[in-house]
Every structure is written in C-alpha cells, then in structure tokens.
Write a protein that holds these residues in place. Structure first.
Motif, PDB file in Angstrom:
ATOM      1  N   ASN A 103      26.574  21.275 -16.164  1.00  0.00           N
ATOM      2  CA  ASN A 103      25.824  21.767 -15.016  1.00  0.00           C
ATOM      3  C   ASN A 103      25.670  20.612 -14.043  1.00  0.00           C
ATOM      4  O   ASN A 103      26.072  19.478 -14.339  1.00  0.00           O
ATOM      5  CB  ASN A 103      24.472  22.340 -15.445  1.00  0.00           C
ATOM      6  N   ILE A 104      25.097  20.880 -12.877  1.00  0.00           N
ATOM      7  CA  ILE A 104      25.051  19.814 -11.871  1.00  0.00           C
ATOM      8  C   ILE A 104      24.189  18.643 -12.327  1.00  0.00           C
ATOM      9  O   ILE A 104      24.429  17.495 -11.925  1.00  0.00           O
ATOM     10  CB  ILE A 104      24.559  20.338 -10.512  1.00  0.00           C
ATOM     11  N   SER A 368      22.480  27.101  -5.877  1.00  0.00           N
ATOM     12  CA  SER A 368      23.710  26.371  -6.188  1.00  0.00           C
ATOM     13  C   SER A 368      23.631  25.641  -7.519  1.00  0.00           C
ATOM     14  O   SER A 368      24.658  25.361  -8.146  1.00  0.00           O
ATOM     15  CB  SER A 368      24.038  25.382  -5.067  1.00  0.00           C
ATOM     16  N   MET A 371      24.925  27.961 -10.799  1.00  0.00           N
ATOM     17  CA  MET A 371      26.270  28.516 -10.879  1.00  0.00           C
ATOM     18  C   MET A 371      27.075  27.804 -11.973  1.00  0.00           C
ATOM     19  O   MET A 371      26.782  26.664 -12.320  1.00  0.00           O
ATOM     20  CB  MET A 371      26.985  28.343  -9.531  1.00  0.00           C
ATOM     21  N   PRO A 372      28.094  28.481 -12.525  1.00  0.00           N
ATOM     22  CA  PRO A 372      29.004  27.779 -13.437  1.00  0.00           C
ATOM     23  C   PRO A 372      29.534  26.519 -12.767  1.00  0.00           C
ATOM     24  O   PRO A 372      29.962  26.552 -11.605  1.00  0.00           O
ATOM     25  CB  PRO A 372      30.108  28.804 -13.679  1.00  0.00           C
ATOM     26  N   PHE A 373      29.491  25.422 -13.477  1.00  0.00           N
ATOM     27  CA  PHE A 373      29.789  24.139 -12.830  1.00  0.00           C
ATOM     28  C   PHE A 373      31.274  23.983 -12.520  1.00  0.00           C
ATOM     29  O   PHE A 373      32.140  24.257 -13.347  1.00  0.00           O
ATOM     30  CB  PHE A 373      29.341  22.981 -13.716  1.00  0.00           C
ATOM     31  N   SER A 374      31.527  23.515 -11.318  1.00  0.00           N
ATOM     32  CA  SER A 374      32.863  23.109 -10.901  1.00  0.00           C
ATOM     33  C   SER A 374      32.712  21.960  -9.933  1.00  0.00           C
ATOM     34  O   SER A 374      31.888  22.024  -9.017  1.00  0.00           O
ATOM     35  CB  SER A 374      33.619  24.254 -10.222  1.00  0.00           C
ATOM     36  N   VAL A 378      30.931  25.899  -5.722  1.00  0.00           N
ATOM     37  CA  VAL A 378      30.468  27.114  -6.382  1.00  0.00           C
ATOM     38  C   VAL A 378      30.809  28.317  -5.510  1.00  0.00           C
ATOM     39  O   VAL A 378      31.182  28.178  -4.346  1.00  0.00           O
ATOM     40  CB  VAL A 378      28.937  27.069  -6.619  1.00  0.00           C
ATOM     41  N   ASN A 379      30.678  29.488  -6.086  1.00  0.00           N
ATOM     42  CA  ASN A 379      30.832  30.718  -5.322  1.00  0.00           C
ATOM     43  C   ASN A 379      29.612  30.858  -4.422  1.00  0.00           C
ATOM     44  O   ASN A 379      28.513  31.190  -4.884  1.00  0.00           O
ATOM     45  CB  ASN A 379      30.954  31.912  -6.277  1.00  0.00           C
ATOM     46  N   ALA A 383      25.818  32.259  -5.169  1.00  0.00           N
ATOM     47  CA  ALA A 383      24.737  31.270  -5.107  1.00  0.00           C
ATOM     48  C   ALA A 383      23.674  31.691  -4.096  1.00  0.00           C
ATOM     49  O   ALA A 383      22.470  31.552  -4.347  1.00  0.00           O
ATOM     50  CB  ALA A 383      25.306  29.903  -4.744  1.00  0.00           C
ATOM     51  N   TRP A 426      28.626  20.548  -1.078  1.00  0.00           N
ATOM     52  CA  TRP A 426      28.384  21.963  -1.364  1.00  0.00           C
ATOM     53  C   TRP A 426      27.069  22.187  -2.109  1.00  0.00           C
ATOM     54  O   TRP A 426      26.574  23.318  -2.185  1.00  0.00           O
ATOM     55  CB  TRP A 426      29.546  22.567  -2.161  1.00  0.00           C
ATOM     56  N   TYR A 430      19.728  21.889  -3.013  1.00  0.00           N
ATOM     57  CA  TYR A 430      19.740  22.581  -4.304  1.00  0.00           C
ATOM     58  C   TYR A 430      18.371  22.500  -4.982  1.00  0.00           C
ATOM     59  O   TYR A 430      17.450  21.811  -4.525  1.00  0.00           O
ATOM     60  CB  TYR A 430      20.829  22.007  -5.208  1.00  0.00           C
TER      61      TYR A 430
END
Length: 524
Positions: A103-104, A368, A371-374, A378-379, A383, A426, A430
C-alpha cells in the motif's frame, strides 16, 4: 481528480501568508520543569536537542495493564501509585500486526507507520495503555489549551510513536499549547464483540479513549494545561471515535471542542468492517475455535480466550486476514448502545449529542490511499468515488446534523500536494497527508519544505489551535485565521486549505457537490 478543481469554483476570498517559523530566544529553565507531580506519582520527562523548548513525557501509564482477566474488559484505574516514573522512552504499542499487502504507506511513506517500520509494528504488548504529553518548557506556563489526539489506523493498528505524528515541532513553534497522544486497544483486543461480554463492554478500545480523556482532565494542569480548554482531535478511525464520542457522552463530554480529520460517525463502517451486524458474535467465536476455545458456552469461551497467547492471536489474524481467507473476519467498533450507536441522525434530532463546537473536514484525494497499490498510479475514477462516498459525504452529513442540533460547525477541505509529503504526484492530498503539516513534521523527511508549504502549515496549526483555545468563537476564528463558521447546510462556506499552488486558503461553497451525496447521507 474529483476535488482538484475546487479552487476554480469560486474566487478565493482570503489568502494568508506567514514567514517560516523561527524559534524565539528563551530562557533555559532549570530541570525542575521536567519533574511533574501527578495523582499517581512523579513523572520525569526529557528535552530533545532538536526541539529544546519542548518537554516530552512519554508513555505514562493511564490504566492498569489489560492482562489476564482484564483482557477484553473495560479499562481499570491503576491498582497502586507508580511512585517515580521515567517518562523518557517511546512506549510500546498495543497488539497489532503490520500488513504485508503493498500500500502507499509501506511502499512510499512509512513515516505514518508505528516507529516508521515496514514489515513490523515495532515493540508491541498488551501492557500498552499509556499516554504522552508534549508541553512548552518552563514551570511558569499555565492554563494553556490542549489538543488530545486519537490516531487512526482502521481500528487495527496505530501508536503514539509514529514519526509523522510526533507534535514536538508544533509545540516548539507556538510555545503556547500542549498536545497529548495515547495508545488504545485495537482489533480483537479492543473490539472483541464476544458473546460472553455484557453488551455495554463490547468496545473496550472506545472505553480506553474515554479513560484517557478523564486522565487528561485529572492531570493536565500539572503540565500547564487548561482543563477547560481540551480539544478532542482525531484522524480517520480517530475521527470516527471523536464523532461517536459526542453522542456517547452528551451530558459530560469533558472536552470543549471536537476536531475530526477524514472520518466521522457516518463513515460506512459495515462496508469495511462487517462487525456492526455481527449479532451472533461469530467473528470472536471463529477465532476462539482456533485456540482450543471452540464449542464452549459464552462465559467459558471468553475465559478460555483470556488465557490464549496474545502474540499467537495476533499472528493468526495477520496470516488469516492478509490472505482474505473465507469467511472474512474483522474487529472494529460494534453497536453497543453506549459508545457506538445504530442511528446517529435520530440521536442528533433528539438532542442526544454534546453541544460543543465541531471542526470537521476531509482531504481532496482521501481515496487514493485505499486503492490497490501501483507505482504508476491508481484508478482515479474509483479513488474519487471512495473520497466522495467514504469521506466527503459522511463529513457533510455529520456537519449538517450537528448544525440542525444547534452546534457551531467549521468545515474544511485540504488539497495540498507537496512533493516531500506526496512523493508521487498522483497521490495528491491523500488520506493523512494533512497531519505532517499540522504536527510540523513536514520538512523532516524527503527534503525540506517550500515557503508555501510552511505558510500552509502555519495557517492550519493556528486554525486548529485557535478553534480549541477560543471554543470555536466565530469572531476569533474570523479575525485570527479568516475561517467562517459553517452556518447553513445549503450555502455555508467551507475553508479550503492549499486549494491551488500559492494560495494557502480560500472559502468555497460546495453545495452543488453536496447535493450529489447519497440520499441516505442527506440531512433529514
């Protein structure tokens, strides 16, 4: 993102600029100000060289260790005075685990984690009911306002000792207030919902919080605090706790104000926790069955689980919950009719709420963080939906109900996107990203802050402090920090912090967005 263009809705009405905080020369008092006599004994504090104007008293016991028969039970007063106590070491945290799910926080900003550790919660123990105080130096300082902070963490994790949440820098800057933080029980230890417990004792974690408030009432004057000016402030799960607190203690709130960052009593807890409807107490019974406590009557089940190894319970929860094994289990506040209620709107309309000023808001990109971490982002659509439905609309509903009950309300939206707080653009504003600005820790990690960031931090600190110090006095809030009271659910103005680069604050009408909130969250 959904809130990114808020600053364009209306011309900003106010812009406040302030210089970077500069420590004032001060007389160095004798070390006697690091020795404080309390009801249960004498505590000895410390001074850190980085904040020489701040006394720190860390990890003071405020209740009996909840061990043995006190596991899952309401907090109890200390059995005997502790005599002399060295309050100079960071306290251990309550039982919890550090999720391995990316996660973030564990990938980008670990300074929000207990001890700043990734993959470990740091020192943990059931013997964790402690409280810490940060106060200006000098025994001559008296009757200062107090912010009593409840950390967040989904009621699953969190601690006093979180790098971004240490308030020493804030107290160093003002020399005019105190901040208090404390540990409270989490997950199954704080919210067991066990059939063997009386209904009114199902949420010992929330009862810990009330116990801590009472401790501050009884002891904070010894540190220079004003017992009549205590603001109960929380973020996320801490803000949910603050939101419910006003309903739990309408006649005797002790505190003079409530402050809620990104969370309220209307947060859709059943969606995330699935515990408020666990009337069969199945979550607790399921865990009990894994520790040789299955097939017992409620009293025997509870007694058996009080003997189970705490670390083994936590290890089981880590493996089971992180794997999303079926059936899903969760432990968070459940409706008990004492600390947590089923219908807050009805209670507000019936006047069953503390009539004390409330400050409530959320962040422009709260969602944000969930969300699933990337690493690539995020989408944003999903979000934004999380931000809107889980944070913005519940905050609006909470504010509207309080307004209808005749309670002074101040609302805010935080939109700061500072690179040393949000290392990926992005992330935006948050979940939790406002706290480094409030605590003053924003320049301590990933590089120094910009002038604009310091200005925004100073304004937010002064706003939260003025709110507590003046009990939300409308004239003081307007003249000192330019924050209008939210006086109308249809047209009230919301304070927007850092709505655009170079603009520290503005006042916005968000009614067009509020009308889009789900019908169930509209004022009745």
């Amino acid at each position: 993102m959904l809130f990114k263009g808020f600053s364009a809705l209306l011309p900003f009405l106010a812009s406040v600029a302030a210089a970077n905080p500069v420590s004032k020369p001060m007389k160095q008092p004798c070390s006697s100000d690091l020795k404080v006599q309390l009801r249960d004994g004498v505590v000895h504090g410390l001074v850190d060289s980085t904040t020489p104007g701040v006394r720190q008293f860390l990890g003071i016991p405020y209740a009996q260790p909840p061990l043995g028969d006190l596991r899952f039970a309401p907090p109890q007063p200390l059995a005997k005075p502790f005599g002399e106590f060295n309050a100079t070491k960071p306290p251990v945290s309550c039982m919890q685990y550090a999720t391995k799910i990316p996660n973030i926080y564990n990938q980008l900003v670990p300074q929000y984690l207990p001890y700043g550790l990734v993959g470990s919660p740091g020192p943990i123990s059931e013997d964790c009911l402690t409280i810490s105080v940060w106060a200006p130096r000098g025994t001559q300082k008296k009757n200062l306002p107090v912010l009593l902070f409840i950390f967040g963490g989904s009621f699953q994790y969190g601690a006093e000792e979180i790098p971004y949440l240490i308030p020493a820098e804030w107290v160093q800057r003002t020399q005019d207030h105190l901040v208090v933080s404390f540990n409270y029980r989490l997950n199954i230890f704080g919210y067991p919902n066990a059939a063997g417990l009386p209904t009114e004792e199902e949420n010992p974690g929330l009862l810990d919080q009330r116990f801590a408030v009472e401790w501050v009432r009884d002891n904070i004057a010894a540190f220079g605090g004003d017992t009549k000016r205590i603001g109960l402030w929380g973020q996320s799960a801490g803000a949910i706790s603050v939101g419910t607190y006003g309903y739990a203690y309408p006649e005797d709130p002790i505190v003079n104000t409530l402050l809620m960052d990104s969370g309220s009593e209307f947060y859709p807890a059943p969606v995330l926790y699935a515990t408020t409807s666990d009337v069969t107490h199945s979550n607790f019974t399921f865990v009990a069955s894994k520790f040789g406590c299955g097939g017992l009557n409620p009293a025997a089940e509870l007694a058996c689980m009080r003997k189970a190894d705490a670390f083994a319970i936590e290890n089981f929860l880590e493996v089971y919950q992180d794997s999303f094994t079926q059936p899903l289990i969760a432990f968070a506040p459940t409706v008990d009719g004492k600390t947590f209620f089923a219908d807050y709107n009805a209670r507000a309309l019936a006047g069953k709420i503390a009539k004390i000023p409330t400050l409530i808001g959320s962040n422009a990109q709260d969602g944000s963080a969930f969300m699933p971490f990337s690493i690539n982002g995020v989408n944003a659509t999903v979000a934004d939906a999380v931000t809107f439905n889980y944070f913005f609309c519940p905050a609006y509903k909470s504010a509207a109900d309080r307004l209808a009950a005749g309670i002074p309300v101040y609302r805010y939206l935080y939109s700061g996107n500072f690179t040393n707080i949000s290392p990926k653009p992005w992330l935006g504003a948050y979940h939790e990203s406002e706290l480094p600005l409030l605590m003053g820790t924003h320049p301590l990690f990933r590089g120094n802050s910009t002038e604009f960031e310091y200005q925004t931090s100073d304004l937010m600190q002064d706003s939260w402090l003025t709110f507590v110090a003046t009990a939300g006095d409308a004239a003081a809030m307007s003249s000192k920090v330019g924050w209008p009271e939210w006086t109308n659910a249809d047209s009230g103005l919301v304070r927007s912090f850092a709505p655009a680069p170079g603009v520290t604050a503005s006042s916005l009408s968000l009614h067009d967005l509020e009308k889009l909130c789900p019908a169930g969250l509209q004022p009745n």
